[in-house]
Design an enzyme around this catalytic site. Sequence first.
Site, PDB file in Angstrom:
ATOM      1  N   ARG A 104      21.479  56.333  46.662  1.00  0.00           N
ATOM      2  CA  ARG A 104      22.697  55.600  46.395  1.00  0.00           C
ATOM      3  C   ARG A 104      23.763  55.706  47.384  1.00  0.00           C
ATOM      4  O   ARG A 104      24.131  56.745  47.840  1.00  0.00           O
ATOM      5  CB  ARG A 104      23.462  56.615  44.953  1.00  0.00           C
ATOM      6  CG  ARG A 104      24.794  56.088  44.460  1.00  0.00           C
ATOM      7  CD  ARG A 104      25.040  56.870  43.385  1.00  0.00           C
ATOM      8  NE  ARG A 104      26.147  56.486  42.458  1.00  0.00           N
ATOM      9  CZ  ARG A 104      27.467  56.982  42.833  1.00  0.00           C
ATOM     10  NH1 ARG A 104      27.421  57.810  43.957  1.00  0.00           N
ATOM     11  NH2 ARG A 104      28.396  56.470  42.288  1.00  0.00           N
ATOM     12  N   SER A 153      21.598  52.706  32.986  1.00  0.00           N
ATOM     13  CA  SER A 153      22.644  53.479  32.524  1.00  0.00           C
ATOM     14  C   SER A 153      23.260  53.209  31.167  1.00  0.00           C
ATOM     15  O   SER A 153      23.430  51.968  30.846  1.00  0.00           O
ATOM     16  CB  SER A 153      23.842  53.545  33.415  1.00  0.00           C
ATOM     17  OG  SER A 153      23.741  53.741  34.812  1.00  0.00           O
ATOM     18  N   LYS A 209      32.240  61.178  40.346  1.00  0.00           N
ATOM     19  CA  LYS A 209      32.530  59.837  39.554  1.00  0.00           C
ATOM     20  C   LYS A 209      33.590  60.337  38.665  1.00  0.00           C
ATOM     21  O   LYS A 209      33.145  60.705  37.253  1.00  0.00           O
ATOM     22  CB  LYS A 209      31.455  59.295  39.057  1.00  0.00           C
ATOM     23  CG  LYS A 209      31.616  57.790  38.802  1.00  0.00           C
ATOM     24  CD  LYS A 209      30.480  56.973  38.541  1.00  0.00           C
ATOM     25  CE  LYS A 209      30.683  55.531  38.296  1.00  0.00           C
ATOM     26  NZ  LYS A 209      29.576  54.504  38.520  1.00  0.00           N
TER      27      LYS A 209
HETATM   28  C1  LIG Z   1      20.101  58.319  36.950  1.00  0.00           C
HETATM   29  C2  LIG Z   1      21.495  57.741  37.132  1.00  0.00           C
HETATM   30  N1  LIG Z   1      22.158  57.485  35.971  1.00  0.00           N
HETATM   31  C3  LIG Z   1      23.419  57.025  35.811  1.00  0.00           C
HETATM   32  C4  LIG Z   1      23.693  56.505  37.338  1.00  0.00           C
HETATM   33  C5  LIG Z   1      25.073  55.435  37.373  1.00  0.00           C
HETATM   34  O1  LIG Z   1      24.762  54.013  37.450  1.00  0.00           O
HETATM   35  P1  LIG Z   1      26.104  52.984  37.276  1.00  0.00           P
HETATM   36  O2  LIG Z   1      26.515  53.295  36.106  1.00  0.00           O
HETATM   37  O3  LIG Z   1      25.518  51.860  37.927  1.00  0.00           O
HETATM   38  O4  LIG Z   1      27.079  53.572  38.511  1.00  0.00           O
HETATM   39  P2  LIG Z   1      26.816  53.964  39.977  1.00  0.00           P
HETATM   40  O5  LIG Z   1      25.829  54.999  40.171  1.00  0.00           O
HETATM   41  O6  LIG Z   1      26.085  52.440  40.480  1.00  0.00           O
HETATM   42  O7  LIG Z   1      28.063  53.893  40.605  1.00  0.00           O
HETATM   43  C6  LIG Z   1      22.951  56.352  38.271  1.00  0.00           C
HETATM   44  N2  LIG Z   1      23.249  55.940  39.558  1.00  0.00           N
HETATM   45  N3  LIG Z   1      21.687  57.015  38.176  1.00  0.00           N
HETATM   46  C1  LIG Z   2      26.839  58.125  39.188  1.00  0.00           C
HETATM   47  C2  LIG Z   2      27.435  58.880  38.011  1.00  0.00           C
HETATM   48  N1  LIG Z   2      27.297  58.322  36.878  1.00  0.00           N
HETATM   49  C3  LIG Z   2      27.940  58.977  35.971  1.00  0.00           C
HETATM   50  S1  LIG Z   2      28.286  60.680  36.451  1.00  0.00           S
HETATM   51  C4  LIG Z   2      27.922  60.142  38.200  1.00  0.00           C
HETATM   52  C5  LIG Z   2      28.096  61.041  39.387  1.00  0.00           C
HETATM   53  C6  LIG Z   2      27.172  62.227  39.294  1.00  0.00           C
HETATM   54  O1  LIG Z   2      27.329  62.937  40.581  1.00  0.00           O
HETATM   55  P1  LIG Z   2      27.669  64.577  40.564  1.00  0.00           P
HETATM   56  O2  LIG Z   2      26.254  65.044  40.152  1.00  0.00           O
HETATM   57  O3  LIG Z   2      28.204  64.913  41.644  1.00  0.00           O
HETATM   58  O4  LIG Z   2      28.787  64.705  39.285  1.00  0.00           O
END
Ligand SMILES: Cc1ncc(COP(=O)(O)OP(=O)(O)O)c(N)n1
Ligand SMILES: Cc1ncsc1CCOP(=O)(O)O
Length: 209
Positions: free
Chosen positions: A42, A111, A141
């Site tokens: 990511r 998601s 986030k």
């Molecule tokens: C395993 C997993 N779950 C949720 C997310 C979040 O995806 P998204 O809503 O597209 O947000 P970003 O991660 O792209 O900011 C994820 N990356 N992985």
């Molecule tokens: C990408 C994303 N989507 C929902 S929460 C999140 C961030 C997860 O990061 P952390 O494990 O540091 O809370």
Amino acid sequence: MADAGAVRGLYAITDATLQPADALLERAEAVLRGGAAVLQYRDKSQDTPRRRREAAGLLALCRDYGALFVVNDDVDLALYVGAPAVHLGRDDAGLRQARTVLPSGTLIGVSCYNSLARADTLAAAGADYLAFGRAYPSPTKPDAPPVSRDTLAAAVARYRQPVVAIGGITPENAQPLVSLGVDAVAVISGVFAAASPERAAARLAALYH
Ligand SMILES: Cc1ncc(COP(=O)(O)OP(=O)(O)O)c(N)n1
Ligand SMILES: Cc1ncsc1CCOP(=O)(O)O
Ligand SMILES: [Mg+2]
């Protein structure tokens, strides 16, 4: 060809802000040594050469450790490196569009935030796993919408696809989610910002042993 059954256990996700760029692969390898079953790349930058280099390096590491490699957001990058899986959210390519360009057998995770209605639609459209969150307040986030335990439990009962919980998960707070039956816990800071990423990964992975 990857199998959705690979989405079980610790699902670790990289974050470029949590280590110097030249430490990403080393840090990711520590997390794989700790027992991560899945590793997602990511990276929100636009630096295509670096992104290609890092994704290719992480894919090779995942092959060495028998982990599933997932590219976040970017179908073109997944195609370029030959990733076995991609993760798509609501601002990313659509599931059907992605299927038309990715090799058959590529896993596509999505998601679902806190929405079973969205999950119903995407499960019916062929998503390979369904991610819900944030499960806890997330340092990475903070504005992600919260998902209730009831919704997570309903998702576990409802879908044949693996259900992944994400958001604010740490070795200290993951057990209740595992007890609800989620197939994987997706973790960024709880692993990559830990004093020992390998140890944090091992503690989370052990919840599935
Ligand atoms: C395993 C997993 N779950 C949720 C997310 C979040 O995806 P998204 O809503 O597209 O947000 P970003 O991660 O792209 O900011 C994820 N990356 N992985
Ligand atoms: C990408 C994303 N989507 C929902 S929460 C999140 C961030 C997860 O990061 P952390 O494990 O540091 O809370
Ligand atoms: Mg996304």
